[in-house]
Design an enzyme around this catalytic site. Structure first.
Site, PDB file in Angstrom:
ATOM      1  N   ARG A 271      81.411 -55.446  39.686  1.00 33.88           N
ATOM      2  CA  ARG A 271      80.769 -55.005  38.448  1.00 33.88           C
ATOM      3  C   ARG A 271      79.480 -54.215  38.626  1.00 33.88           C
ATOM      4  O   ARG A 271      78.898 -53.766  37.653  1.00 33.88           O
ATOM      5  CB  ARG A 271      80.508 -56.212  37.541  1.00 33.88           C
ATOM      6  CG  ARG A 271      81.801 -56.727  36.957  1.00 33.88           C
ATOM      7  CD  ARG A 271      81.634 -57.905  36.056  1.00 33.88           C
ATOM      8  NE  ARG A 271      82.890 -58.223  35.416  1.00 33.88           N
ATOM      9  CZ  ARG A 271      83.872 -58.898  35.985  1.00 33.88           C
ATOM     10  NH1 ARG A 271      83.739 -59.342  37.211  1.00 33.88           N
ATOM     11  NH2 ARG A 271      84.995 -59.131  35.343  1.00 33.88           N
TER      12      ARG A 271
ATOM     13  N   HIS B 225      87.792 -68.810  41.770  1.00 40.55           N
ATOM     14  CA  HIS B 225      88.713 -67.724  41.414  1.00 40.55           C
ATOM     15  C   HIS B 225      89.849 -67.586  42.432  1.00 40.55           C
ATOM     16  O   HIS B 225      90.517 -66.562  42.488  1.00 40.55           O
ATOM     17  CB  HIS B 225      87.954 -66.385  41.303  1.00 40.55           C
ATOM     18  CG  HIS B 225      87.005 -66.349  40.153  1.00 40.55           C
ATOM     19  ND1 HIS B 225      85.992 -65.423  40.049  1.00 40.55           N
ATOM     20  CD2 HIS B 225      86.896 -67.133  39.052  1.00 40.55           C
ATOM     21  CE1 HIS B 225      85.306 -65.650  38.924  1.00 40.55           C
ATOM     22  NE2 HIS B 225      85.835 -66.678  38.319  1.00 40.55           N
TER      23      HIS B 225
ATOM     24  N   CYS C 250     104.948 -68.577  47.580  1.00 41.79           N
ATOM     25  CA  CYS C 250     106.123 -68.098  46.857  1.00 41.79           C
ATOM     26  C   CYS C 250     106.080 -68.654  45.434  1.00 41.79           C
ATOM     27  O   CYS C 250     105.888 -69.854  45.237  1.00 41.79           O
ATOM     28  CB  CYS C 250     107.389 -68.569  47.577  1.00 41.79           C
ATOM     29  SG  CYS C 250     108.889 -68.296  46.627  1.00 41.79           S
TER      30      CYS C 250
ATOM     31  N   CYS D 122     109.766 -63.915  49.643  1.00 43.06           N
ATOM     32  CA  CYS D 122     109.969 -65.144  50.407  1.00 43.06           C
ATOM     33  C   CYS D 122     111.400 -65.156  50.924  1.00 43.06           C
ATOM     34  O   CYS D 122     112.260 -64.436  50.411  1.00 43.06           O
ATOM     35  CB  CYS D 122     109.729 -66.335  49.487  1.00 43.06           C
ATOM     36  SG  CYS D 122     110.050 -67.952  50.209  1.00 43.06           S
TER      37      CYS D 122
ATOM     38  N   CYS E  88     113.483 -67.263  50.310  1.00 40.28           N
ATOM     39  CA  CYS E  88     114.339 -67.737  49.211  1.00 40.28           C
ATOM     40  C   CYS E  88     114.590 -66.641  48.180  1.00 40.28           C
ATOM     41  O   CYS E  88     115.346 -66.829  47.228  1.00 40.28           O
ATOM     42  CB  CYS E  88     113.720 -68.957  48.532  1.00 40.28           C
ATOM     43  SG  CYS E  88     112.451 -68.556  47.319  1.00 40.28           S
TER      44      CYS E  88
ATOM     45  N   THR F 236      74.838 -63.300  41.962  1.00 39.16           N
ATOM     46  CA  THR F 236      75.623 -63.198  40.733  1.00 39.16           C
ATOM     47  C   THR F 236      74.687 -62.910  39.566  1.00 39.16           C
ATOM     48  O   THR F 236      73.585 -63.449  39.517  1.00 39.16           O
ATOM     49  CB  THR F 236      76.444 -64.484  40.463  1.00 39.16           C
ATOM     50  OG1 THR F 236      76.984 -64.428  39.131  1.00 39.16           O
ATOM     51  CG2 THR F 236      75.625 -65.741  40.605  1.00 39.16           C
TER      52      THR F 236
ATOM     53  N   ASN G 105      68.812 -62.943  43.152  1.00 40.04           N
ATOM     54  CA  ASN G 105      69.686 -61.835  42.763  1.00 40.04           C
ATOM     55  C   ASN G 105      68.882 -60.536  42.715  1.00 40.04           C
ATOM     56  O   ASN G 105      67.669 -60.552  42.524  1.00 40.04           O
ATOM     57  CB  ASN G 105      70.300 -62.130  41.385  1.00 40.04           C
ATOM     58  CG  ASN G 105      71.513 -61.273  41.099  1.00 40.04           C
ATOM     59  OD1 ASN G 105      72.378 -61.103  41.960  1.00 40.04           O
ATOM     60  ND2 ASN G 105      71.581 -60.713  39.911  1.00 40.04           N
TER      61      ASN G 105
HETATM   62 ZN    ZN Z   1     110.372 -69.096  48.247  1.00 43.65          ZN
END
Ligand code: ZN
Length: 238
Positions: A35, A121, A129, A150, A152, A189, A212
């Site tokens: 920012r 965050h 996955c 992944c 899968c 910050t 800061n």
């Molecule tokens: Zn997976």
């Protein structure tokens, strides 16, 4: 006594220190502050704002665009911890620093060796996955071509809290640590982005320090305000 000496005295006399940091902690490692004037958010010619490109909506509806932006802008694997990260690691080793609460997603506190790091965050350091929840190292995404998948078949996404997603359990833990701290050091910050900036309201301890480059809306309740680059401050502490 100058302000850095005052901070040293507060650190020496405190045993439940909590550090709460923002983007300014990592700028001296060469990372852009989202920012600030020259930050990522100031790039105006983007077709979509970063708030969309890093949103859950974008990940779901336009994963190609999401990963293109993510891979180009969120790869911090080559960044190294700076003097602030390293000082905090020392302070944790001494048993004085109880927790690092960070808004950053670059994983640099872990890279510096700090153990109790609450990333409110999330982090680019790990990913998982969406479908089977299998965990991968963050580099898996950066090494992949196109949309990372992944075994899968599910999409592998970063452990970052995207816009439109709930805050992780670390946020509740952060409140706990701040409530119990005797010294809270807030650094790098501007304390203007909610809900992170509201964390400071939970502090009930003796001394609040804000470091800061610019003023923050909470300066008036702080016991000590230092408007200097973090590297200049933390390189003088021991
Ligand atoms: Zn997976």
């Amino acid at each position: 006594m100058n302000e850095i000496e005052k901070l040293q005295k507060l650190i020496d006399s405190s045993n439940d220190i909590v550090f709460f940091g923002g983007a300014g902690v990592s700028t001296e490692s060469g990372l852009k502050d989202f920012r600030s004037k020259n930050g990522l958010y100031s790039i105006k010619n983007l077709k979509y704002p970063p708030e969309y490109l890093l949103s859950h909506e974008c990940l779901v509806k336009n994963p190609k665009l999401f990963f293109e932006y993510y891979k180009n802008n969120m790869n911090f694997t080559k960044a190294e911890p700076n003097v602030t990260h390293l000082y905090l690691k020392q302070l944790e080793d001494l048993g004085k620093l109880k927790a690092i609460i960070t808004q950053n997603i670059d994983g640099l506190h872990q890279k510096a060796g700090s153990k109790n790091v609450l990333e409110i965050h999330g982090t680019t350091y790990n990913c998982h996955c969406e479908k089977c929840k299998k965990q991968y190292h963050g580099e898996y995404i950066f090494d992949s071509k196109g949309i990372p998948k992944c075994e899968c078949g599910g999409i592998v996404r970063p452990d970052v809290v995207l816009y439109g997603e709930m805050l992780p359990k670390e946020f509740e833990l952060a409140i706990d640590y701040i409530t119990k701290a005797d010294l809270l050091i807030v650094a790098g910050t501007s304390l203007t982005v909610q809900p992170a900036s509201s964390l400071i309201r939970y502090f009930q301890g003796k001394n609040l320090v804000i470091i800061n480059n610019t003023n923050t809306p909470y300066d008036y309740i702080a016991d000590l305000v230092i408007n200097k680059p973090l590297g200049e401050v933390f390189s003088k502490l021991h």
